[in-house]
Enzyme design. Structure first.
Site, PDB file in Angstrom:
ATOM      1  N   PRO A  90     -17.629  -9.937   4.053  1.00  0.00           N
ATOM      2  CG  PRO A  90     -18.281 -11.322   5.808  1.00  0.00           C
ATOM      3  CD  PRO A  90     -18.626 -10.040   5.134  1.00  0.00           C
ATOM      4  CD  GLU A 117     -25.610 -15.041  10.291  1.00  0.00           C
ATOM      5  OE1 GLU A 117     -24.800 -15.899   9.868  1.00  0.00           O
ATOM      6  OE2 GLU A 117     -25.558 -14.566  11.438  1.00  0.00           O
ATOM      7  NE  ARG A 155      -3.557   7.740   0.787  1.00  0.00           N
ATOM      8  CZ  ARG A 155      -2.384   7.517   0.222  1.00  0.00           C
ATOM      9  NH1 ARG A 155      -2.309   6.678  -0.804  1.00  0.00           N
ATOM     10  NH2 ARG A 155      -1.293   8.096   0.661  1.00  0.00           N
ATOM     11  CG  ASP A 170       1.042   5.542  -1.185  1.00  0.00           C
ATOM     12  OD1 ASP A 170       1.914   6.114  -0.514  1.00  0.00           O
ATOM     13  OD2 ASP A 170      -0.098   6.003  -1.372  1.00  0.00           O
TER      14      ASP A 170
END
Length: 249
Positions: A90, A117, A155, A170
């Site tokens: 994150p 953690e 992809r 895309d």
């Protein structure tokens, strides 16, 4: 062929994903190979622990550097290559389509999926080459983030998609969100396909798609337009959208 190694404490999470749909077909075609390794197998302590309490105190457990460094060393030796080593975190920079395009040109990638953690800081500082986040939220582990990134990368490999132009058009590949799509029937419960798409005029259709792509980006992700270089025609359309928006309010 691209080689993707995944280091995870829960390798069983990848079984269905890597063998299904586009990822499974890509492996069958020989465009990519996958190997998932449980880095717990590289522990050197008698209890096979991969985590410990953080120095200085605090809540949660921290993944120790030794199992991860040894697991990466083993993969590097096996592949005899210098792969990009990607940490799902994150705290990483936001993963974008441009990152997927860049990584799709590599021959070897290693994904490290964390839990608990977090990691001992020596892992991101001295082991990995790239640290990515898929959004401003926290999950239990990095497996789902790694799956998302791997899907977006694979992809893009040559021959993986049935239509090689699909990836080029895309959302995000051009800097804009993708235009709306329609298929049969042309009239469904009174909801009709725009006449221009039925006209057969490919030049006008291309213009409509570009305009609607710009409109959708303006309405849903205006932040994408901040640094985007627009043509004079696109600027005119954007002004038109802004005027329409003001009239509605």
């Amino acid at each position: 062929m691209m080689k993707i190694d995944i280091l995870s404490l829960f390798p069983e999470m990848f079984e269905g994903v890597l063998n299904t749909s586009i990822l499974g077909k890509a492996a069958e075609k020989g465009a990519v190979s996958f190997k998932v390794t449980n880095f717990r197998d590289f522990t050197t302590n008698k209890h096979n622990k991969v985590d410990d309490y953080p120095f200085g105190g605090g809540a949660g457990m921290v993944l120790m550097p030794q199992p991860l460094f040894d697991a990466v060393d083993a993969v590097r030796k096996e592949e005899n290559a210098k792969p990009r080593i990607i940490l799902t975190s994150p705290q990483g920079k936001p993963f974008k389509q441009q990152d997927a395009e860049m990584l799709s040109k590599e021959s070897s990638l290693i994904f490290i999926c964390g839990h608990y953690e977090g990691f001992d800081e020596r892992v991101p500082e001295h082991l990995v080459t790239d640290e990515y986040s898929i959004g401003d939220f926290v999950m239990t582990g990095g497996e789902l983030a790694a799956m998302s990134m791997i899907d977006s990368i694979v992809r893009l490999l040559p021959g993986v998609l049935g239509n090689d132009t699909s990836a080029v058009t895309d959302s995000f590949s051009t800097g804009l969100l993708e235009h709306p799509h329609y298929t049969r029937p042309a009239d469904f419960r009174g909801m009709k396909v725009p006449d221009i798409l039925l006209s057969g005029n490919h030049e006008k259709i291309a213009e409509w798609r570009l305009r609607e792509s710009l409109r959708r980006t303006y309405e849903r992700r205006p932040d994408l337009l901040i640094d985007l270089e627009l043509s004079e025609q696109e600027k005119k359309w954007l002004n038109q959208f802004e005027c329409e928006s003001e009239e509605k309010h």
